[in-house]
Design an enzyme around this catalytic site. Structure first.
Site, PDB file in Angstrom:
ATOM      1  CG  ASP A  33      -2.039   0.984   1.150  1.00 22.11           C
ATOM      2  OD1 ASP A  33      -3.199   0.553   1.180  1.00 22.11           O
ATOM      3  OD2 ASP A  33      -1.771   2.204   1.041  1.00 22.11           O
ATOM      4  CD  GLN A  96     -14.554  -0.558  -2.254  1.00 20.50           C
ATOM      5  OE1 GLN A  96     -15.708  -0.838  -1.931  1.00 20.50           O
ATOM      6  NE2 GLN A  96     -13.893  -1.212  -3.197  1.00 20.50           N
ATOM      7  CG  HIS A 102      -8.599  -3.043  -1.828  1.00 16.65           C
ATOM      8  ND1 HIS A 102      -9.520  -2.394  -2.620  1.00 16.65           N
ATOM      9  CD2 HIS A 102      -8.392  -2.240  -0.761  1.00 16.65           C
ATOM     10  CE1 HIS A 102      -9.849  -1.245  -2.056  1.00 16.65           C
ATOM     11  NE2 HIS A 102      -9.193  -1.127  -0.923  1.00 16.65           N
TER      12      HIS A 102
END
Ligand code: AMP
Length: 137
Positions: A33, A96, A102
């Site tokens: 990330d 989100q 994910h």
């Protein structure tokens, strides 16, 4: 919700933009990330075009969650993670921000997470974490 082919993870899957990859197979991709909520924050995505958890066929979900566990084991081993927050936000109402399903794997306590999708990490630092995680797979 219709799948947006131009979302950022679709572009990563088509290799139109880069990611710092830790794992890939026929059905899934795992990468760092870029705005981690803790060191080692890794994302696992199915290649299937699903926006939320509700859009993923069970067979794909079964494989994806196995990969989630595989990455969790690698995080425990490589970063000596004592605990891992597994987070999945389904829908804008849940917060989100990227409309491709994910799973967040965050080696941290829920009580010490940094803000969500907030601060860009140093790419070289992410690469170092990725190498460690890959070595533990
Ligand atoms: P969510 O809000 O659950 O949809 O999470 C989206 C996550 O994707 C956030 O944690 C972002 O930091 C992360 N993110 C956004 N763009 C990228 C990118 N290009 N590469 C890696 N992670 C990203």
């Amino acid at each position: 919700m219709a799948y947006d082919q131009n979302n950022i993870f679709a572009k990563i899957l088509r290799q139109e933009i880069p990611c710092i990859k830790v794992y890939e197979d026929e059905h899934t991709l795992a990468f760092m990330d870029i705005m981690p909520q803790a060191d080692g924050h890794t994302l696992v995505i199915p290649k299937y075009e699903a926006v939320t958890l509700l859009d993923l066929p069970t067979s794909e979900l079964t494989h994806t969650i196995q990969v989630v566990q595989k990455i969790a084991l690698a995080l425990e081993k490589s970063l000596d993670a004592k605990g891992i927050v597994l987070m999945q936000l389904s829908g804008e109402a849940a917060g989100q921000t990227v409309p491709h399903l994910h799973f967040h794997l965050i080696p941290s306590s829920i009580h010490t997470l940094k803000n969500h999708a907030s601060d860009m990490a140093d790419q070289a630092q992410l690469q170092i974490f990725a190498e460690k995680i890959k070595a533990a797979l």
